[in-house]
Every structure is written in C-alpha cells, then in structure tokens.
Write a protein that holds these residues in place. Structure first.
Motif, PDB file in Angstrom:
ATOM      1  N   GLU A 116      -3.065   3.832  -2.680  1.00  0.00           N
ATOM      2  CA  GLU A 116      -3.075   2.907  -3.800  1.00  0.00           C
ATOM      3  C   GLU A 116      -2.251   1.658  -3.488  1.00  0.00           C
ATOM      4  O   GLU A 116      -1.210   1.739  -2.833  1.00  0.00           O
ATOM      5  CB  GLU A 116      -2.507   3.570  -5.065  1.00  0.00           C
ATOM      6  N   TYR A 117      -2.727   0.516  -3.982  1.00  0.00           N
ATOM      7  CA  TYR A 117      -1.949  -0.712  -3.914  1.00  0.00           C
ATOM      8  C   TYR A 117      -1.057  -0.789  -5.145  1.00  0.00           C
ATOM      9  O   TYR A 117      -1.504  -0.523  -6.274  1.00  0.00           O
ATOM     10  CB  TYR A 117      -2.861  -1.939  -3.858  1.00  0.00           C
ATOM     11  N   ARG A 118       0.182  -1.138  -4.916  1.00  0.00           N
ATOM     12  CA  ARG A 118       1.133  -1.230  -6.022  1.00  0.00           C
ATOM     13  C   ARG A 118       1.913  -2.540  -5.941  1.00  0.00           C
ATOM     14  O   ARG A 118       2.215  -3.019  -4.862  1.00  0.00           O
ATOM     15  CB  ARG A 118       2.123  -0.053  -5.991  1.00  0.00           C
ATOM     16  N   GLY A 119       2.222  -3.072  -7.104  1.00  0.00           N
ATOM     17  CA  GLY A 119       3.056  -4.264  -7.188  1.00  0.00           C
ATOM     18  C   GLY A 119       4.444  -3.890  -7.661  1.00  0.00           C
ATOM     19  O   GLY A 119       4.835  -2.717  -7.661  1.00  0.00           O
TER      20      GLY A 119
ATOM     21  N   LEU B 258       0.847  -1.189   0.000  1.00  0.00           N
ATOM     22  CA  LEU B 258       0.000   0.000   0.000  1.00  0.00           C
ATOM     23  C   LEU B 258       0.877   1.232   0.000  1.00  0.00           C
ATOM     24  O   LEU B 258       1.661   1.471   0.913  1.00  0.00           O
ATOM     25  CB  LEU B 258      -0.911  -0.010   1.236  1.00  0.00           C
ATOM     26  N   ALA B 259       0.777   2.027  -1.060  1.00  0.00           N
ATOM     27  CA  ALA B 259       1.542   3.267  -1.186  1.00  0.00           C
ATOM     28  C   ALA B 259       0.548   4.426  -1.180  1.00  0.00           C
ATOM     29  O   ALA B 259      -0.124   4.679  -2.179  1.00  0.00           O
ATOM     30  CB  ALA B 259       2.370   3.276  -2.468  1.00  0.00           C
TER      31      ALA B 259
END
Length: 260
Positions: free
Chosen positions: A219-222, A215-216
C-alpha cells in the motif's frame, strides 16, 4: 482544478556580514536536503560553513544542523521555498538581498531574517495568497513584522475581523484557543504516488500541501493525520483563526512535525 500560490517578493538592505550569513544558510539548506550526503559528509560540510555559522546555529540533539533546522516547521523539508539573490557590497559595506517566490516560505524566511539579519531590523514584508480561478474566499494575504523583540504575523482575515469588530483587537475578546476538532483534512489523489492534502480550520482554507508518499508493504501511504494537525496548528495561529494552546498541549501537537 485550480492552482493556488502564496507569493512574495521584497528586498532588504543589510551588512555584508549578515548577507554572508544568508548565503551560508542557503548552502546549509542545500546540504541537509541532499540525501546523498552521509553523516560524515554532513560533519565536514558543517565545518566548512565556518565559525560564525556555528556560533549562530550550534549543534543540537547530536545533529550539527540541529539549531539550523529549528528555522523550519518541518525539518524533513528544510527549504526556504524562495529565490534569494545577494548583491555585491556597496561603498558603505551594505548588500541588498532579495527574496521572491510563488510558494513562499513565510515562516522560515521570517525566522532566518530574525536570527541572522539583525542589521536589517526592524523590517517587514507582505505576502499574497492567490488562485488562478475566481473561487470565493481563495484570496488573501498578510504581512510579517520583524523587530529585535520578535516576529509578529498578521493576516488579511485577522485585519478584516478587527476592522469589522469580529476579530481579536487590543480591547476585544481573544480568539478561542485552537480546537483540533475544527481541523479538516481532505486527501486528493491524482495518481498512486501523487497526493495532495487540503487542510482547513473551522471551515476556512489554510493550504493544499503535497503529501510525502511511501510504499508500505503493498500500500502507498502518506503522512498520518497527526502530522497535518501539527501543520494546521501554527498556520491557524498565524492567520488569526485561533489563539495558542497551553505549552504542554502545544508541544504534544507540534512534536509530530519533528518525527517525520
């Protein structure tokens, strides 16, 4: 939806000393995977692995486990992705060591055998890439040949190409060098926190990998695309899809694995 598996199962015979090094490597993998062990704890755990382990995998880059982590394409996931079972020594002081799994770590297991199991060389093992649905081009495999000189990877794709005269055999035109533009990265989201990434090269499937979601802000980021490019590069080489880049360009691509 279909499930894909990269499976292998084989047994190697080796000296008890080499088998013990495999056991220590298993333990080292558990240590570096454990987020609850701090820097001081890692230092103590490394010392407990003993002088033979330290001689084979000395500290590197201010990390006691630095050389050990070189066994893995992604040092953030230092697992062999297989079950390893070691028998008791026989009357001649040899052990049988079995490796098996359905999401088998071909590269890291081969690297471990080459580094730590000299008494088992030369040796080889095969692996199968299968799908539980009858999708076209979802089936394949390969083998790994390990000698004192190094590790050679062979895939069914490359073998078929050589037999048909379309692949790079000893007297044929070499495969074109790896082209980043031919890498495709397809994101598959199953939930906010469960993503998978399908990586292909030149239209050929490499693998569908689990993403690491964080979680950034809101937003969720991969992982960024550069990481999946670095994943695609060695796989494309191992599967005879492409040949290696010059050293400097190769280092620029693979460096993204070491920063995540």
């Amino acid at each position: 939806m279909a499930n894909n598996y990269l499976s292998s199962s084989f047994i190697l015979e080796m000296t008890a000393d080499d088998a013990e090094m495999v056991r220590l490597a298993q333990r080292a993998s558990e240590i570096v995977e454990n987020p609850c062990i701090g820097d001081t704890g890692r230092d103590l755990e490394y010392a407990d692995l003993g002088p033979r382990f330290a001689a084979l995998f000395p500290p590197k880059d201010d990390d006691d486990f630095g050389s050990f982590l070189d066994l893995f394409d992604d040092p953030d996931f230092p697992t062999f992705d297989c079950s390893i079972v070691i028998s008791e020594p026989d009357t001649e002081g040899h052990c049988k060591v079995s490796f098996s799994g359905n999401q088998f770590g071909v590269d890291q297991v081969a690297n471990l055998i080459f580094a730590a199991c000299k008494s088992a060389l030369p040796c080889a093992f095969s692996w199968a890439y299968i799908c539980d649905a009858l999708r076209p081009d979802e089936f394949g495999g390969g083998c790994v040949i390990i000698t004192e000189a190094g590790i050679d990877f062979h895939s069914t794709t490359g073998i078929i190409g050589r037999v048909l005269g379309t692949g790079a055999g000893p007297s044929e035109t070499p495969k074109p060098v790896f082209d980043p533009a031919l890498v495709s990265i397809e994101q598959k989201r199953f939930s906010h926190t469960q993503w998978e990434i399908l990586v292909c090269y030149n239209g050929q499937r490499i693998e569908q990998y689990g993403d690491k979601i964080e979680l950034a802000g809101k937003e969720y980021r991969g992982y960024p695309p550069e990481v999946w490019m670095a994943v695609a590069y060695p796989e494309a080489i191992a599967r005879d899809m492409a040949s290696r880049l010059p050293v400097v360009e190769e280092a620029a691509i693979t460096s993204h694995l070491t920063t995540h």
